[in-house]
Design an enzyme around this catalytic site. Structure first.
Site, PDB file in Angstrom:
ATOM      1  N   ILE A 102      -2.880 -10.536  -7.033  1.00 45.43           N
ATOM      2  CA  ILE A 102      -3.632 -11.241  -5.982  1.00 45.43           C
ATOM      3  C   ILE A 102      -4.885 -11.886  -6.576  1.00 45.43           C
ATOM      4  O   ILE A 102      -5.175 -13.060  -6.338  1.00 45.43           O
ATOM      5  CB  ILE A 102      -4.005 -10.266  -4.839  1.00 45.43           C
ATOM      6  CG1 ILE A 102      -2.726  -9.709  -4.206  1.00 45.43           C
ATOM      7  CG2 ILE A 102      -4.876 -10.943  -3.798  1.00 45.43           C
ATOM      8  CD1 ILE A 102      -2.922  -8.385  -3.481  1.00 45.43           C
ATOM      9  N   ARG A 114      -6.726 -12.302 -18.929  1.00 47.94           N
ATOM     10  CA  ARG A 114      -5.727 -12.677 -17.933  1.00 47.94           C
ATOM     11  C   ARG A 114      -5.798 -14.185 -17.729  1.00 47.94           C
ATOM     12  O   ARG A 114      -6.884 -14.771 -17.771  1.00 47.94           O
ATOM     13  CB  ARG A 114      -6.001 -11.979 -16.588  1.00 47.94           C
ATOM     14  CG  ARG A 114      -5.714 -10.488 -16.577  1.00 47.94           C
ATOM     15  CD  ARG A 114      -4.235 -10.208 -16.384  1.00 47.94           C
ATOM     16  NE  ARG A 114      -3.960  -8.785 -16.338  1.00 47.94           N
ATOM     17  CZ  ARG A 114      -3.725  -8.006 -17.410  1.00 47.94           C
ATOM     18  NH1 ARG A 114      -3.770  -8.543 -18.627  1.00 47.94           N
ATOM     19  NH2 ARG A 114      -3.475  -6.719 -17.273  1.00 47.94           N
ATOM     20  N   ARG A 131      -9.824  -2.522  -0.387  1.00 46.78           N
ATOM     21  CA  ARG A 131      -9.780  -1.322   0.428  1.00 46.78           C
ATOM     22  C   ARG A 131     -11.165  -1.040   0.961  1.00 46.78           C
ATOM     23  O   ARG A 131     -12.167  -1.224   0.261  1.00 46.78           O
ATOM     24  CB  ARG A 131      -9.278  -0.125  -0.386  1.00 46.78           C
ATOM     25  CG  ARG A 131      -7.769  -0.141  -0.631  1.00 46.78           C
ATOM     26  CD  ARG A 131      -6.996   0.109   0.668  1.00 46.78           C
ATOM     27  NE  ARG A 131      -5.551   0.086   0.486  1.00 46.78           N
ATOM     28  CZ  ARG A 131      -4.755  -0.940   0.831  1.00 46.78           C
ATOM     29  NH1 ARG A 131      -5.273  -2.041   1.349  1.00 46.78           N
ATOM     30  NH2 ARG A 131      -3.458  -0.852   0.671  1.00 46.78           N
ATOM     31  N   GLY A 156       0.827  -1.203   0.000  1.00 48.30           N
ATOM     32  CA  GLY A 156       0.000   0.000   0.000  1.00 48.30           C
ATOM     33  C   GLY A 156       0.863   1.256   0.000  1.00 48.30           C
ATOM     34  O   GLY A 156       1.726   1.428   0.857  1.00 48.30           O
ATOM     35  N   GLY A 163      -5.445  -8.344 -10.659  1.00 46.15           N
ATOM     36  CA  GLY A 163      -3.989  -8.193 -10.666  1.00 46.15           C
ATOM     37  C   GLY A 163      -3.319  -9.452 -10.140  1.00 46.15           C
ATOM     38  O   GLY A 163      -3.825 -10.559 -10.335  1.00 46.15           O
ATOM     39  N   SER A 193      -3.410 -10.353   4.508  1.00 43.97           N
ATOM     40  CA  SER A 193      -2.043 -10.569   4.001  1.00 43.97           C
ATOM     41  C   SER A 193      -1.092 -11.016   5.108  1.00 43.97           C
ATOM     42  O   SER A 193       0.068 -11.298   4.834  1.00 43.97           O
ATOM     43  CB  SER A 193      -1.515  -9.290   3.356  1.00 43.97           C
ATOM     44  OG  SER A 193      -1.267  -8.317   4.356  1.00 43.97           O
ATOM     45  N   HIS A 239      -8.354  -6.549   9.035  1.00 43.46           N
ATOM     46  CA  HIS A 239      -7.362  -6.189   8.005  1.00 43.46           C
ATOM     47  C   HIS A 239      -6.098  -7.044   8.135  1.00 43.46           C
ATOM     48  O   HIS A 239      -4.983  -6.520   8.302  1.00 43.46           O
ATOM     49  CB  HIS A 239      -7.015  -4.698   8.083  1.00 43.46           C
ATOM     50  CG  HIS A 239      -6.486  -4.160   6.768  1.00 43.46           C
ATOM     51  ND1 HIS A 239      -6.719  -2.884   6.329  1.00 43.46           N
ATOM     52  CD2 HIS A 239      -5.721  -4.745   5.810  1.00 43.46           C
ATOM     53  CE1 HIS A 239      -6.119  -2.696   5.149  1.00 43.46           C
ATOM     54  NE2 HIS A 239      -5.512  -3.806   4.821  1.00 43.46           N
ATOM     55  N   ASP A 255     -12.676  -7.841   5.495  1.00 47.47           N
ATOM     56  CA  ASP A 255     -11.360  -7.743   6.139  1.00 47.47           C
ATOM     57  C   ASP A 255     -10.915  -6.284   6.187  1.00 47.47           C
ATOM     58  O   ASP A 255     -10.004  -5.945   6.932  1.00 47.47           O
ATOM     59  CB  ASP A 255     -10.340  -8.594   5.378  1.00 47.47           C
ATOM     60  CG  ASP A 255      -9.009  -8.661   6.106  1.00 47.47           C
ATOM     61  OD1 ASP A 255      -9.023  -9.012   7.311  1.00 47.47           O
ATOM     62  OD2 ASP A 255      -7.964  -8.358   5.493  1.00 47.47           O
TER      63      ASP A 255
END
Lengths: 316, 316
Positions: free
Chosen positions: A148, A173, A228, A72, A146, A279, A276, A252
């Site tokens: 992730i 993709r 986000r 981030g 992307g 990750s 959050h 999250d």
């Protein structure tokens, strides 16, 4: 050459770094405040990316490179950094494994009714009569295709799921059966059993989900936000969940973090809130330090093969 | 030709069957007791496989074929069936998807601390400071490397795990990095982060795990039993968990089912109990009925291409 940390890494990683670069001068400060005294002498700053201000960049006269050990970058003072021609690298790419695992864990928790089984265990109740679903055959809409999102789609295909992806231009993709653009993604909502938001925070993605997006979803759908918090207003989520427009939301990230203790969202029966942490991983910093060490080697040898260089104009 | 069910299928599947075979005579009984009156006239019996006794086989004078809509055949009266030369088919192969999904859901639930996050949500607590692990890089010992074990290993490889399999002779199997025999599998226990038991119940596998097997495991290991409850005595599990020899046990099957309400195992903090549901799925019966319909077609056309024929001598 001084490398200044604005956090204290675990002892093992610290010692490994010192041993790997015996000629360099490392300073480890628990927070930016303690680092301010040394910032004028630092050529390299290692930070989680949320503590540097324009003022820090101004006084950092020797600063050549900032290594951000996260992905981030919203809070980085990019204008000041650009004016001084400072290199920025980050730790992108190391989030995809823990975040994809976290997402599949949450989807399976929902499909397999684990929280209800946990409650039954607490009540010593052996009851098999719960509806149990499969991921196999279900459809995921991955909003943000992307690195992730691609990892989530890769796992999705292995679980026998349909994968619809969303990116800016709708380009194909790998691991996605179908792609939509940010402008057209609303057309994919009605097909999805799981809608997974991983959009970064930009002016285009702020409050991108409105009530009418949730109206388009199946009433059995699950909305998962690991991107986000400002992708959707908390009051919209409250309405959607209270009116049971969808089966469940797994959040999250939230518009306001931490979610205030008195907020009514905590207590809705059809929401799962995690703080959050998608990750988070015991392997996070070791992986980030591998990138740091590679780039430090590049820096000390005055080479050019930096990993994860940020385009300051674009901000990513 | 009469086909007798010893359970009532969901209306949709029932109607589909009647429509697909308009010339056949179907009887649907909620339990074997109600079916007993018709058993003398049945050519075909469709059962979950736990209700037929030798006496039923004796009086079933027209019986040619038993379709078992599950995989467990331990309770089938094979001697009587063999003497009468009755065909037995089952629904094997339809368990692997739900059981592998269930297993990964449980592993991720453990690695990602979901029950603790759930508790924090109930307390309105935003706390990120929990250790979160990954499956990536971890090692699974899959004791029972058949169709279900193979599906778990397939997913394991995609999650970046090491997979060690166990079968009778230690023969190589796809998706397994290494194979051990039933006799040597104790040597794989110390490497495993997850030990997953999927052994069927035979004289060789009854009480196969002793205390010294758990002593060999890491104290961070997780033992998962989705095979048969009698693979390990409940009193052994109690000791292992009370002495914290391993981090956690996840038990979908138990020596005594249902686990009695007053049993102390329910309340241990390092155990997760689910009520023998790992194969449960909304798609279970539809898949079983596809096999049933294929075999009914074969039967009515007097062909030979039956799916999932049981070898009565071997019992599987």
């Amino acid at each position: 050459m001084k490398t200044l940390f604005t956090f204290i890494p675990p002892e093992e990683l610290k010692q490994d770094l010192i041993k790997s670069f015996p000629d360099e001068d490392f300073s480890f400060c628990p927070e930016i405040e303690q680092a301010e005294k040394e910032i004028q002498n630092a050529e390299v700053i290692v930070t989680y990316g949320e503590d540097l201000t324009e003022k820090h960049i101004e006084i950092a006269n020797k600063l050549k490179w900032i290594m951000v050990t996260s992905a981030g970058l919203e809070k980085m003072p990019f204008n000041a950094i650009k004016n001084k021609g400072i290199l920025v690298t980050n730790a992108r790419g190391i989030h995809k494994i823990p975040m994809a695992e976290f997402t599949f864990g949450l989807m399976l928790q929902h499909a397999k009714q684990f929280p209800v089984f946990k409650k039954q265990q607490q009540e010593h109740l052996w009851n098999q009569a719960l509806p149990i679903f499969e991921l196999s055959g279900q459809t995921m809409l991955i909003v943000g295709a992307g690195a992730i999102g691609g990892e989530i789609a890769r796992l999705g295909k292995v679980f026998g799921m349909q994968t619809i992806g969303v990116n800016k231009g709708g380009e194909d993709r790998q691991y996605f059966d179908e792609m939509l653009t940010l402008e057209s993604f609303i057309t994919g909502l009605s097909a999805a059993d799981y809608v997974i938001n991983i959009l970064p925070s930009t002016s285009e993605t702020k409050h991108i989900y409105h009530k009418h997006h949730f109206e388009k979803m199946k009433n059995t759908a699950v909305f998962i936000n690991i991107g986000r918090g400002n992708a959707v207003k908390t009051e919209v989520l409250m309405e959607v969940l209270q009116e049971k427009m969808i089966a469940h939301a797994i959040l999250d990230v939230l518009e306001e973090e931490p979610l205030p203790a008195e907020h009514p969202l905590w207590d809705l029966e059809n929401v799962t809130i995690t703080p959050h942490v998608s990750s988070h991983s015991k392997l996070y910093l070791p992986r980030a330090f591998e990138i740091l060490k590679h780039n430090l080697r590049t820096y000390t040898k005055k080479q050019e093969d930096y990993l994860n260089v940020i385009n300051i104009e674009k901000g990513y």
